[in-house]
Design an enzyme around this catalytic site. Structure first.
Site, PDB file in Angstrom:
ATOM      1  N   GLY A  84       0.836  -1.213   0.000  1.00  0.00           N
ATOM      2  CA  GLY A  84       0.000   0.000   0.000  1.00  0.00           C
ATOM      3  C   GLY A  84       0.861   1.250   0.000  1.00  0.00           C
ATOM      4  O   GLY A  84       0.624   2.206  -0.755  1.00  0.00           O
TER       5      GLY A  84
ATOM      6  N   ASP B  76       8.474   5.466   8.556  1.00  0.00           N
ATOM      7  CA  ASP B  76       7.757   4.861   9.667  1.00  0.00           C
ATOM      8  C   ASP B  76       6.555   5.729   9.951  1.00  0.00           C
ATOM      9  O   ASP B  76       6.657   6.962   9.940  1.00  0.00           O
ATOM     10  CB  ASP B  76       8.640   4.728  10.906  1.00  0.00           C
ATOM     11  CG  ASP B  76       8.089   3.664  11.841  1.00  0.00           C
ATOM     12  OD1 ASP B  76       7.802   2.554  11.372  1.00  0.00           O
ATOM     13  OD2 ASP B  76       7.913   3.950  13.043  1.00  0.00           O
TER      14      ASP B  76
ATOM     15  N   TYR C 204      -5.661   1.430   9.007  1.00  0.00           N
ATOM     16  CA  TYR C 204      -6.782   1.988   9.760  1.00  0.00           C
ATOM     17  C   TYR C 204      -7.675   2.907   8.917  1.00  0.00           C
ATOM     18  O   TYR C 204      -8.583   3.535   9.454  1.00  0.00           O
ATOM     19  CB  TYR C 204      -6.242   2.771  10.968  1.00  0.00           C
ATOM     20  CG  TYR C 204      -5.470   1.913  11.945  1.00  0.00           C
ATOM     21  CD1 TYR C 204      -6.120   1.184  12.936  1.00  0.00           C
ATOM     22  CD2 TYR C 204      -4.081   1.806  11.868  1.00  0.00           C
ATOM     23  CE1 TYR C 204      -5.416   0.384  13.828  1.00  0.00           C
ATOM     24  CE2 TYR C 204      -3.363   1.004  12.754  1.00  0.00           C
ATOM     25  CZ  TYR C 204      -4.037   0.299  13.731  1.00  0.00           C
ATOM     26  OH  TYR C 204      -3.342  -0.494  14.604  1.00  0.00           O
TER      27      TYR C 204
ATOM     28  N   ARG D 116       1.559  10.880   4.797  1.00  0.00           N
ATOM     29  CA  ARG D 116       2.671  10.457   3.934  1.00  0.00           C
ATOM     30  C   ARG D 116       2.817  11.402   2.752  1.00  0.00           C
ATOM     31  O   ARG D 116       3.917  11.790   2.381  1.00  0.00           O
ATOM     32  CB  ARG D 116       2.438   9.020   3.448  1.00  0.00           C
ATOM     33  CG  ARG D 116       3.702   8.259   3.256  1.00  0.00           C
ATOM     34  CD  ARG D 116       3.517   6.756   3.107  1.00  0.00           C
ATOM     35  NE  ARG D 116       2.163   6.297   3.169  1.00  0.00           N
ATOM     36  CZ  ARG D 116       1.574   5.883   4.298  1.00  0.00           C
ATOM     37  NH1 ARG D 116       2.234   5.830   5.423  1.00  0.00           N
ATOM     38  NH2 ARG D 116       0.314   5.515   4.301  1.00  0.00           N
TER      39      ARG D 116
HETATM   40  P1  IMP Z   1       5.126   0.579   9.651  1.00  0.00           P
HETATM   41  O1  IMP Z   1       5.066  -0.185   8.389  1.00  0.00           O
HETATM   42  O2  IMP Z   1       5.893  -0.055  10.750  1.00  0.00           O
HETATM   43  O3  IMP Z   1       5.482   2.019   9.425  1.00  0.00           O
HETATM   44  O4  IMP Z   1       3.622   0.548  10.219  1.00  0.00           O
HETATM   45  C1  IMP Z   1       2.718   1.459   9.813  1.00  0.00           C
HETATM   46  C2  IMP Z   1       1.349   1.019  10.337  1.00  0.00           C
HETATM   47  O5  IMP Z   1       0.636   2.217  10.681  1.00  0.00           O
HETATM   48  C3  IMP Z   1       0.529   0.330   9.256  1.00  0.00           C
HETATM   49  O6  IMP Z   1       0.630  -1.053   9.303  1.00  0.00           O
HETATM   50  C4  IMP Z   1      -0.878   0.817   9.590  1.00  0.00           C
HETATM   51  O7  IMP Z   1      -1.390   0.017  10.610  1.00  0.00           O
HETATM   52  C5  IMP Z   1      -0.643   2.208  10.147  1.00  0.00           C
HETATM   53  N1  IMP Z   1      -0.686   3.222   9.051  1.00  0.00           N
HETATM   54  C6  IMP Z   1       0.324   4.020   8.635  1.00  0.00           C
HETATM   55  N2  IMP Z   1      -0.066   4.801   7.604  1.00  0.00           N
HETATM   56  C7  IMP Z   1      -1.331   4.483   7.373  1.00  0.00           C
HETATM   57  C8  IMP Z   1      -2.278   4.926   6.391  1.00  0.00           C
HETATM   58  O8  IMP Z   1      -2.025   5.769   5.515  1.00  0.00           O
HETATM   59  N3  IMP Z   1      -3.475   4.347   6.470  1.00  0.00           N
HETATM   60  C9  IMP Z   1      -3.811   3.427   7.384  1.00  0.00           C
HETATM   61  N4  IMP Z   1      -2.979   2.944   8.292  1.00  0.00           N
HETATM   62  C10 IMP Z   1      -1.741   3.478   8.298  1.00  0.00           C
END
Ligand code: IMP
Length: 198
Positions: free
Chosen positions: A11, A70, A155, A182
């Site tokens: 995603g 992150d 989410y 982002r």
């Molecule tokens: P990372 O990959 O460790 O940075 O985890 C990010 C987590 O934050 C994701 O797995 C989602 O649960 C949440 N997250 C971050 N950005 C988004 C977004 O744009 N939409 C929905 N959830 C997000």
């Protein structure tokens, strides 16, 4: 120019690729680089530390410019959780659905149907020679207990951005990129890239 985006989240790859395309930057996912590397541990207490750890680890190992990000959701009623635990809120290797259910449960436990919240995104762009750039973006809004929409990931079906009557999962990707944490962090990173000679 090619850069590696160090994430296994398809995603995010889609969003970042779309945003950097118009600046002539080709984004490769780790899978497309084709070198098997054990992932670094995410041991930071902040989005900043985790992005820095990931980006520097991969750019040294691959000898390529690497972007890492992150991000997560901070919910006011949960004192900022899930935060850096967003992807594993319901446990290690939890699915988006499991994390969303856990969030709904935590809100309902508190007799809430919504809470102010924000998404935060921190980017670190690391060059093999040791030079780095970083940026941060946020989008404020609220989380609800009734999921809506099919787009986005994580989410998004529970998050309504400020000024909108729809969840992030109901917005087209272009619109999400324009207003999202982002999207905003990437814009700042591009401004920095234009200023430095790399
Ligand atoms: P990372 O990959 O460790 O940075 O985890 C990010 C987590 O934050 C994701 O797995 C989602 O649960 C949440 N997250 C971050 N950005 C988004 C977004 O744009 N939409 C929905 N959830 C997000």
């Amino acid at each position: 120019m090619k850069v590696v985006f160090a994430t296994s989240n398809q995603g995010k790859v889609k969003e970042v690729r779309e945003a950097l395309k118009e600046f002539g930057i080709e984004v490769l996912s780790l899978r497309e680089v084709g070198k098997e590397l054990p992932p670094p541990e995410e041991t930071g207490n902040t989005f900043c530390e985790n992005a820095y750890q990931k980006a520097t680890y991969y750019s040294k190992a691959l000898e390529l410019p690497v972007i890492a990000e992150d991000s997560g959701l901070e919910v006011e009623a949960l004192n900022g959780l899930p935060g850096v635990f967003s992807s594993r809120f319901a446990g290690e290797n939890a699915t988006d659905e499991e994390n969303n259910l856990k969030l709904i449960e935590e809100l309902k436990k508190r007799n809430l149907t919504s809470s102010p919240a924000r998404y935060v995104s921190f980017f670190f762009f690391s060059f093999p020679k040791g030079f780095g750039l970083w940026s941060e973006g946020e989008v404020k809004g609220k989380v609800i207990v009734e999921p809506k929409g099919e787009g986005g990931f994580g989410y998004d079906p529970l998050f309504i951005p400020e000024g909108y009557g729809k969840t992030m999962a109901e917005l087209p990707l272009k619109e999400k990129n324009r207003i999202s944490h982002r999207g905003r962090a990437i814009k700042k990173l591009i401004e920095l890239l234009k200023k430095v000679n790399w």
